[in-house]
Design a protein around this motif. Sequence first.
Motif, PDB file in Angstrom:
ATOM      1  N   ASP A 139       0.828  -1.215   0.000  1.00  0.00           N
ATOM      2  CA  ASP A 139       0.000   0.000   0.000  1.00  0.00           C
ATOM      3  C   ASP A 139       0.859   1.261   0.000  1.00  0.00           C
ATOM      4  OD1 ASP A 139      -2.240  -1.594   0.010  1.00  0.00           O
ATOM      5  OD2 ASP A 139      -2.658  -1.336   2.150  1.00  0.00           O
ATOM      6  N   PHE A 140       1.892   1.299   0.844  1.00  0.00           N
ATOM      7  CA  PHE A 140       2.783   2.459   0.870  1.00  0.00           C
ATOM      8  C   PHE A 140       3.532   2.601  -0.449  1.00  0.00           C
ATOM      9  CE2 PHE A 140       2.722   2.068   5.633  1.00  0.00           C
ATOM     10  CZ  PHE A 140       2.198   3.320   5.875  1.00  0.00           C
ATOM     11  N   ARG A 141       4.015   1.466  -0.996  1.00  0.00           N
ATOM     12  CA  ARG A 141       4.737   1.512  -2.271  1.00  0.00           C
ATOM     13  C   ARG A 141       3.885   2.127  -3.364  1.00  0.00           C
ATOM     14  NH1 ARG A 141       6.094  -3.771  -1.546  1.00  0.00           N
ATOM     15  NH2 ARG A 141       4.800  -4.425  -3.299  1.00  0.00           N
ATOM     16  N   LYS A 190       6.800   8.435   4.573  1.00  0.00           N
ATOM     17  CA  LYS A 190       6.748   7.406   3.533  1.00  0.00           C
ATOM     18  C   LYS A 190       6.042   7.882   2.264  1.00  0.00           C
ATOM     19  CE  LYS A 190       6.736   3.389   6.569  1.00  0.00           C
ATOM     20  NZ  LYS A 190       7.734   2.465   6.040  1.00  0.00           N
ATOM     21  N   THR A 191       5.106   8.815   2.399  1.00  0.00           N
ATOM     22  CA  THR A 191       4.311   9.267   1.260  1.00  0.00           C
ATOM     23  C   THR A 191       3.991  10.755   1.406  1.00  0.00           C
ATOM     24  OG1 THR A 191       2.225   8.727   2.355  1.00  0.00           O
ATOM     25  CG2 THR A 191       3.185   7.006   0.961  1.00  0.00           C
ATOM     26  N   GLY A 192       3.353  11.296   0.380  1.00  0.00           N
ATOM     27  CA  GLY A 192       2.822  12.660   0.429  1.00  0.00           C
ATOM     28  C   GLY A 192       3.876  13.747   0.390  1.00  0.00           C
ATOM     29  N   GLU A 193       3.449  14.929   0.775  1.00  0.00           N
ATOM     30  CA  GLU A 193       4.329  16.107   0.723  1.00  0.00           C
ATOM     31  C   GLU A 193       5.534  15.965   1.647  1.00  0.00           C
ATOM     32  OE1 GLU A 193       5.850  19.302  -0.932  1.00  0.00           O
ATOM     33  OE2 GLU A 193       4.064  18.254  -1.650  1.00  0.00           O
ATOM     34  N   GLY A 194       5.367  15.203   2.733  1.00  0.00           N
ATOM     35  CA  GLY A 194       6.487  14.957   3.638  1.00  0.00           C
ATOM     36  C   GLY A 194       7.592  14.138   3.005  1.00  0.00           C
TER      37      GLY A 194
END
Length: 129
Positions: free
Chosen positions: A13-15, A113-117
């Motif tokens: 899911d994160f990938r 792991k994801t998003g703007e961060g």
Amino acid sequence: MKKIIIYFEDEEDFREVARIDLEEKLPNYRIITQEGGHKYGNAAGCINEVFKQIENLRLIAMVCTDGNLAGDVAGWDIVEELRHRGYDGPALYIGGTLLPKEKAHLYVDRADKTGEGLISVIKRHIKNE
């Protein structure tokens, strides 16, 4: 030829979310996601699988790794193997587990792991092509 960002994460899911984020926000880069760990046995096996998709080590612009990649492989094992093979570019730690102090030198920074961060930290450490 596009530069490459490699994203190592064992959770599918994160990938997938990261791949979509990266392809949308960094369209000038080719994104390769890799699960690591149990499927390939060790860090060298994971890297060998990625190298099947890469024409030249110098095309790698950034490597992002989780801490635990399933099996006996840790993200820092991946970075150490890449360094052993000649990669001298930035590596970003995206793991949820504590990064061991003796492995911190392998990474330029830490990110979500994801998003703007994730995107903003990658942009800070790579040169836009």
